[in-house]
Design a protein around this motif. Structure first.
Motif, PDB file in Angstrom:
ATOM      1  N   GLY A 154     104.817  82.499 127.981  1.00 50.73           N
ATOM      2  CA  GLY A 154     105.371  81.505 127.361  1.00 50.73           C
ATOM      3  C   GLY A 154     106.529  80.964 128.423  1.00 50.73           C
ATOM      4  O   GLY A 154     106.328  81.303 129.773  1.00 50.73           O
ATOM      5  N   PHE A 155     107.405  79.966 128.155  1.00 49.98           N
ATOM      6  CA  PHE A 155     108.194  79.300 129.021  1.00 49.98           C
ATOM      7  C   PHE A 155     107.647  78.211 129.871  1.00 49.98           C
ATOM      8  O   PHE A 155     108.653  77.453 130.564  1.00 49.98           O
ATOM      9  CB  PHE A 155     108.995  80.637 129.492  1.00 49.98           C
ATOM     10  N   GLN A 156     106.471  78.531 130.473  1.00 46.90           N
ATOM     11  CA  GLN A 156     106.063  77.734 131.849  1.00 46.90           C
ATOM     12  C   GLN A 156     105.049  76.992 131.533  1.00 46.90           C
ATOM     13  O   GLN A 156     104.432  76.643 130.532  1.00 46.90           O
ATOM     14  CB  GLN A 156     105.575  78.627 132.749  1.00 46.90           C
TER      15      GLN A 156
ATOM     16  N   GLY B 243     108.390  86.192 135.404  1.00 45.77           N
ATOM     17  CA  GLY B 243     108.561  86.997 134.523  1.00 45.77           C
ATOM     18  C   GLY B 243     107.213  87.159 133.350  1.00 45.77           C
ATOM     19  O   GLY B 243     106.861  88.267 133.078  1.00 45.77           O
ATOM     20  N   GLU B 244     107.049  85.849 132.807  1.00 44.46           N
ATOM     21  CA  GLU B 244     105.856  85.772 132.048  1.00 44.46           C
ATOM     22  C   GLU B 244     104.551  85.930 132.514  1.00 44.46           C
ATOM     23  O   GLU B 244     103.774  86.249 131.842  1.00 44.46           O
ATOM     24  CB  GLU B 244     106.137  84.194 131.216  1.00 44.46           C
ATOM     25  N   GLN B 245     104.765  85.560 133.990  1.00 46.11           N
ATOM     26  CA  GLN B 245     103.120  85.750 134.664  1.00 46.11           C
ATOM     27  C   GLN B 245     102.972  87.202 134.552  1.00 46.11           C
ATOM     28  O   GLN B 245     101.740  87.773 134.480  1.00 46.11           O
ATOM     29  CB  GLN B 245     103.433  84.966 135.930  1.00 46.11           C
TER      30      GLN B 245
ATOM     31  N   GLU C 177     114.457  90.656 132.064  1.00 47.81           N
ATOM     32  CA  GLU C 177     113.722  90.225 133.073  1.00 47.81           C
ATOM     33  C   GLU C 177     114.263  88.755 133.725  1.00 47.81           C
ATOM     34  O   GLU C 177     114.624  88.665 134.819  1.00 47.81           O
ATOM     35  CB  GLU C 177     112.127  90.286 133.180  1.00 47.81           C
ATOM     36  N   THR C 178     114.326  87.886 132.508  1.00 46.21           N
ATOM     37  CA  THR C 178     114.569  86.532 133.272  1.00 46.21           C
ATOM     38  C   THR C 178     116.156  86.419 133.562  1.00 46.21           C
ATOM     39  O   THR C 178     116.378  85.997 134.538  1.00 46.21           O
ATOM     40  CB  THR C 178     114.387  85.604 131.702  1.00 46.21           C
ATOM     41  N   ASP C 179     117.093  87.378 132.774  1.00 47.19           N
ATOM     42  CA  ASP C 179     118.404  87.246 133.268  1.00 47.19           C
ATOM     43  C   ASP C 179     118.602  87.856 134.628  1.00 47.19           C
ATOM     44  O   ASP C 179     119.371  87.334 135.484  1.00 47.19           O
ATOM     45  CB  ASP C 179     119.126  88.240 132.235  1.00 47.19           C
TER      46      ASP C 179
ATOM     47  N   GLY D 146     113.612  76.044 129.431  1.00 42.88           N
ATOM     48  CA  GLY D 146     114.920  76.315 128.855  1.00 42.88           C
ATOM     49  C   GLY D 146     114.689  77.822 128.143  1.00 42.88           C
ATOM     50  O   GLY D 146     113.900  78.243 127.842  1.00 42.88           O
ATOM     51  N   ARG D 147     115.988  78.359 128.285  1.00 46.49           N
ATOM     52  CA  ARG D 147     116.169  79.900 127.843  1.00 46.49           C
ATOM     53  C   ARG D 147     115.604  80.033 126.440  1.00 46.49           C
ATOM     54  O   ARG D 147     115.963  79.002 125.434  1.00 46.49           O
ATOM     55  CB  ARG D 147     117.405  80.477 127.849  1.00 46.49           C
ATOM     56  N   GLY D 148     114.726  81.075 126.036  1.00 44.99           N
ATOM     57  CA  GLY D 148     114.244  81.037 124.863  1.00 44.99           C
ATOM     58  C   GLY D 148     112.695  80.236 124.442  1.00 44.99           C
ATOM     59  O   GLY D 148     112.359  79.928 123.464  1.00 44.99           O
ATOM     60  N   GLY D 149     112.460  79.482 125.620  1.00 51.39           N
ATOM     61  CA  GLY D 149     111.385  78.585 125.513  1.00 51.39           C
ATOM     62  C   GLY D 149     110.053  79.066 125.070  1.00 51.39           C
ATOM     63  O   GLY D 149     109.169  78.285 124.911  1.00 51.39           O
ATOM     64  N   SER D 150     109.834  80.410 125.194  1.00 52.20           N
ATOM     65  CA  SER D 150     108.670  80.765 124.932  1.00 52.20           C
ATOM     66  C   SER D 150     108.216  80.733 123.159  1.00 52.20           C
ATOM     67  O   SER D 150     107.067  80.514 123.123  1.00 52.20           O
ATOM     68  CB  SER D 150     108.456  82.423 125.079  1.00 52.20           C
ATOM     69  N   ASP D 151     109.186  80.679 122.669  1.00 56.82           N
ATOM     70  CA  ASP D 151     109.052  80.302 121.116  1.00 56.82           C
ATOM     71  C   ASP D 151     108.247  78.644 121.049  1.00 56.82           C
ATOM     72  O   ASP D 151     107.368  78.471 120.351  1.00 56.82           O
ATOM     73  CB  ASP D 151     110.207  80.328 120.384  1.00 56.82           C
ATOM     74  N   THR D 152     108.855  78.105 121.926  1.00 57.78           N
ATOM     75  CA  THR D 152     108.492  76.609 121.821  1.00 57.78           C
ATOM     76  C   THR D 152     106.995  76.573 122.417  1.00 57.78           C
ATOM     77  O   THR D 152     106.200  75.711 122.076  1.00 57.78           O
ATOM     78  CB  THR D 152     109.427  75.674 122.630  1.00 57.78           C
TER      79      THR D 152
ATOM     80  N   VAL E 104     103.432  84.946 125.496  1.00 54.65           N
ATOM     81  CA  VAL E 104     104.281  86.158 125.706  1.00 54.65           C
ATOM     82  C   VAL E 104     105.572  85.812 126.177  1.00 54.65           C
ATOM     83  O   VAL E 104     105.321  84.915 127.100  1.00 54.65           O
ATOM     84  CB  VAL E 104     103.554  87.368 126.622  1.00 54.65           C
ATOM     85  N   SER E 105     106.730  86.526 126.151  1.00 57.86           N
ATOM     86  CA  SER E 105     107.754  86.618 126.990  1.00 57.86           C
ATOM     87  C   SER E 105     107.918  87.200 128.279  1.00 57.86           C
ATOM     88  O   SER E 105     107.029  88.346 128.151  1.00 57.86           O
ATOM     89  CB  SER E 105     109.163  86.742 126.023  1.00 57.86           C
ATOM     90  N   ALA E 106     108.624  87.153 128.981  1.00 55.70           N
ATOM     91  CA  ALA E 106     108.952  88.324 129.983  1.00 55.70           C
ATOM     92  C   ALA E 106     109.604  89.292 129.480  1.00 55.70           C
ATOM     93  O   ALA E 106     109.833  89.371 128.007  1.00 55.70           O
ATOM     94  CB  ALA E 106     110.089  87.838 131.077  1.00 55.70           C
ATOM     95  N   MET E 107     109.278  90.397 130.107  1.00 58.91           N
ATOM     96  CA  MET E 107     110.083  91.814 129.507  1.00 58.91           C
ATOM     97  C   MET E 107     111.683  91.708 129.310  1.00 58.91           C
ATOM     98  O   MET E 107     112.162  90.974 130.017  1.00 58.91           O
ATOM     99  CB  MET E 107     109.859  92.965 130.740  1.00 58.91           C
TER     100      MET E 107
HETATM  101  N1  ASP Z   1     111.773  84.887 129.374  1.00 61.71           N
HETATM  102  C1  ASP Z   1     112.446  83.540 128.761  1.00 61.71           C
HETATM  103  C2  ASP Z   1     114.099  83.596 128.467  1.00 61.71           C
HETATM  104  O1  ASP Z   1     114.226  84.940 128.240  1.00 61.71           O
HETATM  105  C3  ASP Z   1     111.771  82.865 127.785  1.00 61.71           C
HETATM  106  C4  ASP Z   1     111.710  83.336 126.623  1.00 61.71           C
HETATM  107  O2  ASP Z   1     111.570  84.505 126.438  1.00 61.71           O
HETATM  108  O3  ASP Z   1     111.444  82.867 125.158  1.00 61.71           O
HETATM  109  O4  ASP Z   1     114.716  83.101 128.269  1.00 61.71           O
END
Ligand code: ASP
Ligand code: MG
Length: 426
Positions: A135-137, A73-75, A46-48, A149-155, A40-43
Motif C-alpha cells: 500500500g501507500f506507494q 516499510g510496505e515493500q 515502522e513508517t513513523d 500521504g499518511r494512511g494511504g494504504s487504504d486509498t 498491505v501496510s508497513a508494520m
Molecule cells: N504505512 C503508511 C502510514 O503509516 C501507510 C498506511 O499504513 O496506510 O501512514
C-alpha cells in the motif's frame, strides 16, 4: 466465485506471527474459489520510524527522497506476506507500485493516483495467483517512487478494487467495524452494521481514524463495496463473506436497508474527536474588505490547512478578532508566518492554544431534522463545557472545546443523541 481485495493495516502486519494469521485469512478467501488481491501496510510504527530517520538526516528533507525511504516499510511486508503464502503452498507474488504500475502525479509525499492500468494484475489473478501489493506507494510522472500521504494504504486498496473491478474491498484492521464513537472512551459505543459514504467521509475528515479520508471519497466516486472488519479473529469466526464488519454504503442503499427494517434514520450516527488542532486568535484585525484574505492566503500558500474560522463582531474603531484552527503540527509555522506579516495584516496580538479538541457529531439525518445543533450546545452547556468555535456542514457539527473536557463531552453527546448501547452492561 468473486474478486476480492483484502487490505491489512499495520497492527495486522506487525511481525511474522501476525503475518501468518493474515496469510491464513487470505488463503481461506482464495480456497473459497475467489480471485484475491491483497494490499498491505508497513508494520505498525515502522513508517513513523522511517519518517524520523528522514528528519534526522535532513530537517528540510526533499519529498522525493522521503518517499524512497518511507515506501520501504510496505515493500518489506508485501514480500514477507508473499513468502508466507508460498510457504503455505499458495501461488503468490508481490507487485510493487512501479511494477503494476500505479501511476501518480508528482506531488511527492502526498501523491494522488493518476492512472491505474490493471491488466497485469487481472491476468495474474485469473491465472490463480494471489497478488500482493504494498500500500501507500506508486510511481510518479518522473518515474520515481511516490507515496500517497499518511494512511494511504487504504486509498491504495480502494484504487486496486476500482481498477480490477472487485466485488468487494475488505479493510482489515484492529477493530471489528465502525463504532458510534471511540469505544475506548465510551464503553457503550455500538458497532454499526452500515454507515453511508457521506457520513464516513465526514467522520474520517474530523478525526475518526478508521479510514483515510481520500479512500472514502474514492470508494464513493467509483462505487466500491467497502467493508471494515477485524483481522484479529478466531479460526471459527464467521467468514468475511457473511459481512461481519461495517459496510460503507450509498445513501440510496441505506434508505433501502432502513425501509426493509422499518426503521427511522437516526439524526446523529457518529461522534468523532480530534486532539490535533490548535487555536489561533488574532486580535484587533482591521474590519475591512481584504483583511481576512491577507491572513488566509499566505497560510494556504504554505500548505497549512485552516479548519474552523470565526470572525467576531467588530469592536469600536473598525477592528475585529479573528479566531481559527490549524493542525497542531503546523502551529509554529503558522505563527511565524503571521508574525512576519504582522504589519501588513495589521493585527495587534497573536494568541495560541494547543490544549483544545474538536468534537464533531455526524449524521445524514441532520439534513431533515431541525434542532440538532441546539441540542448539542445545550447538552454541553449543562455540563459547563465552553464552546470556543463552531463549524458545520450539511451533515456535521463540530465544536472546539478545552482538551481536558473531550472525554466528558463525547460521553454526554453520545447519550444525548441516543447512541448508548443499552444492552451492554453499564
Ligand atoms: N504505512 C503508511 C502510514 O503509516 C501507510 C498506511 O499504513 O496506510 O501512514
Ligand atoms: Mg490506516
Amino acid at each position: 466465485m468473486a474478486r476480492i481485495v483484502m487490505k491489512f493495516g499495520g497492527t495486522s502486519m506487525a511481525g511474522t506471527e501476525r503475518i501468518r494469521r493474515v496469510a491464513n485469512l487470505v488463503r481461506a478467501q482464495a480456497a473459497g474459489g475467489n480471485e484475491v488481491a491483497v494490499v498491505v501496510s508497513a508494520m505498525a510504527g515502522e513508517t513513523d520510524r522511517l519518517v524520523n530517520f528522514c528528519r534526522e538526516a535532513n530537517p528540510l528533507y526533499d519529498p522525493a527522497e522521503y518517499d524512497v525511504v518511507v515506501s520501504s516499510g510496505e515493500q518489506v511486508t508485501a514480500g514477507l506476506l508473499a513468502l508466507t503464502l508460498q510457504a503455505m503452498g499458495c501461488k503468490a507474488r508481490s507487485w510493487l507500485g512501479w511494477q503494476v504500475p500505479i501511476k501518480t502525479f508528482s506531488a511527492h509525499a502526498n501523491a494522488r493516483i493518476d492512472d491505474f492500468p490493471a491488466d497485469t494484475l487481472i491476468e495474474s489473478m485469473q491465472a490463480g495467483q494471489i497478488v500482493v501489493i504494498p500500500g501507500f506507494q506508486g510511481i510518479s510522472e518522473d518515474g520515481r517512487v511516490s507515496t500517497m500521504g499518511r494512511g494511504g494504504s487504504d486509498t491504495s486498496a480502494v484504487a486496486v478494487a476500482a481498477a480490477v473491478n472487485a466485488d468487494r474491498c475488505d479493510i482489515y484492521t484492529d477493530v471489528d467495524g465502525v463504532y458510534t464513537t471511540d469505544p475506548r472512551i465510551v464503553a457503550k459505543a455500538r458497532k454499526q452494521k452500515y454507515v453511508t459514504f457521506e457520513e464516513m467521509l465526514e467522520l474520517a475528515s474530523v478525526g475518526a481514524k478508521v479510514l483515510q479520508t481520500r479512500s472514502v471519497s474514492l470508494a464513493m466516486k467509483r462505487n466500491v463495496r467497502l467493508q471494515v472488519l477485524s483481522s484479529f479473529v478466531d479460526d471459527d469466526a464467521p467468514s468475511a463473506d457473511t459481512l461481519p464488519g461495517t459496510m460503507i454504503v450509498s445513501e440510496e442503499e441505506m434508505d433501502e436497508i432502513l425501509k426493509e427494517a422499518k426503521m427511522e434514520r437516526q439524526t446523529v450516527t457518529g461522534i468523532a474527536l480530534d486532539k490535533n488542532e490548535a487555536r489561533v486568535v488574532l486580535t484587533r484585525v482591521p474590519d475591512k474588505p481584504g483583511a481576512v484574505a491577507e491572513i488566509f492566503i499566505p497560510l494556504g500558500e504554505a500548505g497549512i490547512n485552516v479548519d474552523m474560522i470565526i470572525q467576531n463582531v467588530g469592536r469600536d474603531k473598525g477592528e475585529t478578532d479573528v479566531t481559527f484552527t490549524v493542525p497542531q503540527a503546523e502551529l509554529a509555522r503558522a505563527q511565524a508566518l503571521l508574525e512576519d506579516r504582522k504589519d501588513k495584516i495589521g493585527f495587534n496580538r497573536i494568541i495560541t492554544d494547543a490544549n483544545v479538541a474538536k468534537v464533531s457529531v455526524v449524521g445524514m439525518g441532520m439534513k431533515s431534522h431541525a434542532g440538532v445543533a441546539s441540542t448539542m450546545f445545550k447538552a454541553l452547556a449543562d455540563r459547563g463545557i465552553n464552546v470556543q468555535a463552531i463549524s458545520t456542514s450539511e451533515i456535521k457539527i463540530s465544536v472546539l472545546i478545552d482538551a481536558d473536557e473531550t472525554e466528558l463531552a463525547v460521553r454526554v453527546l453520545h447519550s444525548t443523541y441516543g447512541l448508548d448501547d443499552t444492552s451492554a452492561a453499564a
